[in-house]
Design an enzyme around this catalytic site. Structure first.
Site, PDB file in Angstrom:
ATOM      1  N   CYS A   2     -25.561 -28.327  34.871  1.00  0.00           N
ATOM      2  CA  CYS A   2     -25.448 -27.668  36.165  1.00  0.00           C
ATOM      3  C   CYS A   2     -24.109 -26.935  36.226  1.00  0.00           C
ATOM      4  CB  CYS A   2     -25.522 -28.610  37.366  1.00  0.00           C
ATOM      5  SG  CYS A   2     -27.023 -29.590  37.394  1.00  0.00           S
ATOM      6  N   ARG A  27     -25.310 -23.140  31.929  1.00  0.00           N
ATOM      7  CA  ARG A  27     -25.202 -24.594  32.103  1.00  0.00           C
ATOM      8  C   ARG A  27     -26.475 -25.207  32.688  1.00  0.00           C
ATOM      9  NH1 ARG A  27     -19.846 -26.321  31.994  1.00  0.00           N
ATOM     10  NH2 ARG A  27     -20.489 -28.201  33.099  1.00  0.00           N
ATOM     11  N   TRP A  74     -29.764 -27.840  36.293  1.00  0.00           N
ATOM     12  CA  TRP A  74     -30.528 -28.334  35.151  1.00  0.00           C
ATOM     13  C   TRP A  74     -31.044 -29.693  35.601  1.00  0.00           C
ATOM     14  CZ3 TRP A  74     -30.176 -32.586  31.749  1.00  0.00           C
ATOM     15  CH2 TRP A  74     -30.973 -32.478  30.595  1.00  0.00           C
ATOM     16  N   ASN A  98     -22.623 -31.849  40.097  1.00  0.00           N
ATOM     17  CA  ASN A  98     -22.935 -31.816  38.672  1.00  0.00           C
ATOM     18  C   ASN A  98     -22.674 -33.213  38.133  1.00  0.00           C
ATOM     19  OD1 ASN A  98     -23.234 -31.227  35.946  1.00  0.00           O
ATOM     20  ND2 ASN A  98     -21.143 -30.477  35.737  1.00  0.00           N
ATOM     21  N   GLY A  99     -23.702 -33.828  37.540  1.00  0.00           N
ATOM     22  CA  GLY A  99     -23.525 -35.179  37.001  1.00  0.00           C
ATOM     23  C   GLY A  99     -24.727 -36.034  37.342  1.00  0.00           C
ATOM     24  N   GLU A 486     -28.746 -28.049  10.458  1.00  0.00           N
ATOM     25  CA  GLU A 486     -28.297 -27.063  11.437  1.00  0.00           C
ATOM     26  C   GLU A 486     -29.314 -25.924  11.575  1.00  0.00           C
ATOM     27  OE1 GLU A 486     -26.458 -26.930  13.756  1.00  0.00           O
ATOM     28  OE2 GLU A 486     -26.213 -24.812  14.177  1.00  0.00           O
ATOM     29  N   LYS A 490     -31.382 -24.958  15.099  1.00  0.00           N
ATOM     30  CA  LYS A 490     -31.241 -23.601  15.647  1.00  0.00           C
ATOM     31  C   LYS A 490     -32.607 -22.978  15.891  1.00  0.00           C
ATOM     32  CE  LYS A 490     -28.142 -23.437  16.449  1.00  0.00           C
ATOM     33  NZ  LYS A 490     -26.861 -23.999  16.614  1.00  0.00           N
ATOM     34  N   GLU A 493     -34.621 -24.924  18.809  1.00  0.00           N
ATOM     35  CA  GLU A 493     -34.212 -24.819  20.206  1.00  0.00           C
ATOM     36  C   GLU A 493     -34.523 -23.455  20.815  1.00  0.00           C
ATOM     37  OE1 GLU A 493     -29.397 -24.329  19.395  1.00  0.00           O
ATOM     38  OE2 GLU A 493     -30.055 -25.437  21.125  1.00  0.00           O
ATOM     39  N   HIS A 509     -41.472 -38.450  -1.092  1.00  0.00           N
ATOM     40  CA  HIS A 509     -41.658 -39.851  -0.705  1.00  0.00           C
ATOM     41  C   HIS A 509     -42.468 -39.971   0.584  1.00  0.00           C
ATOM     42  CE1 HIS A 509     -39.148 -41.164  -3.983  1.00  0.00           C
ATOM     43  NE2 HIS A 509     -38.272 -40.221  -3.648  1.00  0.00           N
ATOM     44  N   LYS A 608     -26.323 -25.583  28.110  1.00  0.00           N
ATOM     45  CA  LYS A 608     -25.257 -25.469  27.114  1.00  0.00           C
ATOM     46  C   LYS A 608     -24.401 -26.727  27.021  1.00  0.00           C
ATOM     47  CE  LYS A 608     -22.546 -23.057  24.355  1.00  0.00           C
ATOM     48  NZ  LYS A 608     -23.080 -22.917  22.997  1.00  0.00           N
TER      49      LYS A 608
END
Ligand code: M6R
Length: 613
Positions: A2, A27, A74, A98-99, A486, A490, A493, A509, A608
């Site tokens: 947020c 955010r 968010w 926010n939290g 990585e 990428k 997402e 395996h 983010k």
């Protein structure tokens, strides 16, 4: 998560709030809202589901205000709806948060007994109810009393209906930064919302109460003692947080990597002399990181989340090869609950672009509590992790806005290379000449990244093929495996294509059963010491019909029938290949998302900065 912003001043508050929300949108972007004091000293609230652009369309041009708060969400508690969007109001209180308030259910029941019933599903509305229940005209006293009941993380900006022109703020865990300018006082989750007004800002310390008016920001402790803030200055300017002609922030940030790496590496190279010969070595005197941090160590633990953790995987390989000290890499959300064995001979390295990731911050706090040495690799100056770490290595990559991390990742890699070279030199594992040679090779990767970016058309061709895939594998060995992890995150997402990173030797395996002609494989073959083994693994997937995209050292002899596309890396020694190969994988992910018509910079469900557990 947020983004929150508050403004009290001489300009139109709605303009400041809405442009701030656009800057903070990375955010969180499922809903947004603002509350403003209007000229008749009443509070008007406007909220909408969707992005900030949808909120903007609802805000009438005639809405005159010089004080207000804004939020981009968010979702954590409660789905995406207008009712759950912030700001939330109860009685005299209107707030943004926010939290996460962890004990909100218990609080809700207590407050319900007092006759207050929430209309939303959010924990934030319960906080508004709590503060209102404690408010008798003294805002600071109500906030101080409220936080004594709250468990979890929070950054609040609060309007009290009988105090027009004022915004009260308090935080724990979640970030808030503020600045005072000629046009008024501003507070926000992140410096990017303040950049167009000021380069000077301060971080609101936890458990201080800030009161913003148009002319000043006053800070007090919970018991009312005045506090003077410590101002910081950013070197970024507004353009560093804009797209500057690129279609997306991600594309821009990928292209910024030569500059970002230059800022990470070059200022740390210092001239040393030995026996009349001069050498350029990494030196962290200006960072305040003494060599003693790296001496007498029995082990190193690297802990981080997501992409930052993948940079840590590369760090482990480098440390173990050159410093010869055992290193483990732990996901921060696991590390923090594992009761790890730490002592003063353990170095815990936390890695974070934002410096605010809740799990990484908690891992750092645990390491400090247990007496380990701590060093953090951080991008955002003055962030919580930077402030709480024993030592900080700033990457100086500049603001990273796209949710998918690119330049921050390669800057974190560069940080590890510099740190390992310095540590190995300080510990006597590298001679001055070896350290200087490796350092020179590191600096040489900067132009090689530009060469990779020139292969733009190849990346588009590859991505065009990948747009149709439902599943995909990245395979590699050693550094190439760390990089596969990585590459996979990428692609996942931002393109929403399922992919997995696999150590190439491990496929047989069990996982090889998933390889068909419908499942492309991106094979990384940049490391000559394992090239014959890697070629065998490529043959294994090829024999099962896989469409193979090969990313390889230019001189690697690999039969043409083993791949459909081949990207050659510029001439660089194997140890430094991950930089160039990372850019290849970033470009493939970027183009695939773009060609699939997706929201590259703000992928669904993500944000983010992850300031919740
Ligand atoms: O700000 P941090 O580096 O601590 O963030 C950690 C992860 O959330 C982040 O790297 C995430 O995995 C990225 N979106 C990946 O591109």
């Amino acid at each position: 998560m947020c983004g929150i912003i508050g403004f009290s001043g001489y300009e139109r508050a709605t303009d400041v709030l809405l442009s701030g929300l656009s800057a903070l949108e990375y955010r969180g972007y499922d809903s947004a809202g603002i509350s403003c004091f209007t000229k008749d000293a009443k509070i008007t609230t406007i909220k909408s589901v969707g992005k900030v652009s949808e909120l903007k369309a609802l805000v009438p041009g005639e809405l005159k205000s010089d004080c207000g708060i804004g939020h981009t969400r968010w979702a954590t508690h409660g789905g995406v709806s207008r009712t759950n969007a912030h700001p939330h109001s109860c009685g005299n209180v209107t707030l943004i948060h926010n939290g996460i308030i962890e004990n909100y259910l218990a609080l809700r029941d207590t407050l319900a007994a007092g006759g207050r019933t929430p209309v939303s599903d959010t924990d934030s509305e319960i906080a508004a109810m709590l503060i209102d229940s404690l408010y008798t005209g003294d805002a600071a006293a109500a906030l101080a009393a409220a936080v004594a009941h709250l468990e979890g993380a929070y950054a609040f900006c609060v309007l009290f209906s009988d105090q027009p022109g004022k915004i009260y703020c308090i935080r724990k865990g979640s970030p808030l930064v503020a600045c005072q300018t000629e046009m008024g006082s501003i507070i926000a989750s992140d410096m990017v919302a303040l950049l167009r007004y000021s380069k000077d800002y301060f971080v609101l310390e936890e458990n201080l109460i800030a009161c913003l008016t148009r002319d000043e920001i006053t800070l007090t402790t919970l018991d009312g003692t005045p506090v003077t803030p410590d101002y910081l200055t950013v070197t970024w300017d507004v353009s560093s947080a804009q797209k500057n002609g690129f279609k997306h922030y991600m594309e821009k940030e990928i292209h910024e990597q030569p500059d970002a790496l230059s800022r990470t590496i070059m200022p740390r190279l210092v001239r040393y002399s030995e026996n009349g010969t001069f050498y350029m070595l990494p030196d962290f005197t200006a960072d305040g990181i003494p060599d003693s941090v790296f001496l007498g160590l029995s082990r190193i633990i690297i802990t981080a989340c997501g992409t930052a953790m993948h940079a840590g995987m590369m760090g482990k390989l480098l440390f173990e090869e050159l410093l010869r000290i055992p290193v483990t890499v732990d996901i921060a959300s696991e590390f923090r609950y594992q009761n790890p064995i730490l002592d003063e001979n353990t170095l815990v390295i936390t890695v974070s672009q934002s410096g605010e990731t809740a799990d990484t911050l908690a891992a750092l706090r645990l390491a400090r509590k247990k007496g380990a040495r701590t060093l953090s690799i951080v991008n955002v100056k003055g962030s919580s992790i930077a402030r709480e770490s024993g030592h900080v290595f700033y990457t100086h990559a500049g603001p990273e806005i796209a949710v998918a991390s690119t330049k921050a990742y390669t800057a974190q890699l560069a940080a590890f290379y510099l740190i390992v070279f310095r540590a190995a030199y300080a510990a006597g594992q590298l001679s001055i000449a070896e350290c200087a040679k490796y350092t020179e090779q590191l600096a040489a990767i900067i132009p090689s990244i530009q060469q990779v970016l020139e292969q733009k058309d190849e990346f588009t061709k590859i991505s065009r093929h990948l747009t149709k895939a439902n599943d995909l594998f990245f395979i590699g060995r050693g550094m190439d495996y760390a990089l596969s992890c990585e590459g996979s995150i990428k692609l996942k997402e931002i393109s929403y294509i399922h992919s997995e990173a696999y150590a190439a030797g491990e496929l047989k395996h069990g996982t090889l059963s998933l390889i068909t002609s419908e499942v492309p494989v991106i094979a990384l073959a940049t490391q000559h010491d394992v090239l014959p083994k890697m070629v065998s693994n490529i043959k294994e997937v090829r024999a099962r019909g896989a469409f193979v995209i090969l990313v390889a050292a230019a001189d690697a002899m690999i039969e043409e029938e083993l791949y459909d596309f081949r990207i050659n890396l510029p001439q660089i020694s194997d140890r430094f290949a991950p930089f160039a190969a990372a850019v290849v994988l970033q470009m493939i992910a970027y183009n695939t998302s773009y060609l699939r018509g997706l929201d590259v910079d703000q992928p669904r469900h993500l944000a983010k900065s992850v300031t919740v557990e």
